[in-house]
Design a protein around this motif. Structure first.
Motif, PDB file in Angstrom:
ATOM      1  N   ASP A   1      68.321  29.956 -10.488  1.00 44.44           N
ATOM      2  CA  ASP A   1      69.092  28.948  -9.750  1.00 44.44           C
ATOM      3  C   ASP A   1      68.202  27.844  -9.174  1.00 44.44           C
ATOM      4  O   ASP A   1      68.589  27.169  -8.219  1.00 44.44           O
ATOM      5  N   LYS A   2      67.030  27.629  -9.756  1.00 45.60           N
ATOM      6  CA  LYS A   2      66.075  26.642  -9.250  1.00 45.60           C
ATOM      7  C   LYS A   2      66.729  25.265  -9.111  1.00 45.60           C
ATOM      8  O   LYS A   2      67.416  24.794 -10.021  1.00 45.60           O
ATOM      9  N   GLY A   3      66.523  24.624  -7.953  1.00 42.94           N
ATOM     10  CA  GLY A   3      67.051  23.289  -7.708  1.00 42.94           C
ATOM     11  C   GLY A   3      68.414  23.275  -7.045  1.00 42.94           C
ATOM     12  O   GLY A   3      68.844  22.245  -6.553  1.00 42.94           O
ATOM     13  N   ARG A   4      69.118  24.399  -7.030  1.00 44.15           N
ATOM     14  CA  ARG A   4      70.446  24.445  -6.419  1.00 44.15           C
ATOM     15  C   ARG A   4      70.337  24.528  -4.905  1.00 44.15           C
ATOM     16  O   ARG A   4      69.374  25.068  -4.368  1.00 44.15           O
ATOM     17  N   THR A   5      71.326  23.980  -4.240  1.00 45.75           N
ATOM     18  CA  THR A   5      71.358  24.029  -2.781  1.00 45.75           C
ATOM     19  C   THR A   5      72.548  24.853  -2.331  1.00 45.75           C
ATOM     20  O   THR A   5      73.530  25.005  -3.058  1.00 45.75           O
ATOM     21  N   GLY A   6      72.458  25.378  -1.132  1.00 42.87           N
ATOM     22  CA  GLY A   6      73.551  26.163  -0.580  1.00 42.87           C
ATOM     23  C   GLY A   6      73.308  26.449   0.890  1.00 42.87           C
ATOM     24  O   GLY A   6      72.234  26.188   1.429  1.00 42.87           O
ATOM     25  N   GLU A   7      74.322  27.009   1.517  1.00 42.36           N
ATOM     26  CA  GLU A   7      74.253  27.343   2.938  1.00 42.36           C
ATOM     27  C   GLU A   7      73.887  28.812   3.079  1.00 42.36           C
ATOM     28  O   GLU A   7      74.383  29.664   2.334  1.00 42.36           O
TER      29      GLU A   7
END
Length: 103
Positions: free
Chosen positions: A17-23
């Motif tokens: 999931d490299k580069g993905r953003t999330g809370e």
């Protein structure tokens, strides 16, 4: 005081999931891991209970804290430092920009 806390916006640095953003939904300090919304999704076989149907469900698995970094105001990953303000309050500071991280 922890560098990454529940509710922080983070960027995944390595892995599928490299580069993905999330809370951050949950931090597990003893294991050194965190659960991030929409990241590291795994499929689990769920047995039927009174409240839940049986079947295969997708849910977030934990990810190691070394593989995530806080997203700065520009959305880029930043390291976290600490600073003591004049009133004696200890706050988290983004190393990239020097801004105080709200939390």
């Amino acid at each position: 005081m922890q560098k990454i806390r529940k509710g922080d916006s983070v960027v995944v640095l390595t892995g599928k999931d490299k580069g993905r953003t999330g809370e951050v939904l949950q931090v597990l300090p003893k294991e050194g891991r965190a659960v991030v919304r929409g990241v590291n999704i795994v499929k689990r076989h769920q047995r039927q209970t009174q409240s839940q149907e049986a079947g295969i469900i997708s849910k977030e698995a934990s990810i190691h804290l070394s593989n995530i970094a806080i997203a700065g105001k520009d959305g880029k990953p930043t390291r976290v430092g600490f600073k003591v303000l004049e009133d004696g309050k200890k706050v988290r500071v983004a190393k990239r920009s020097g801004d105080v991280i709200d939390g």
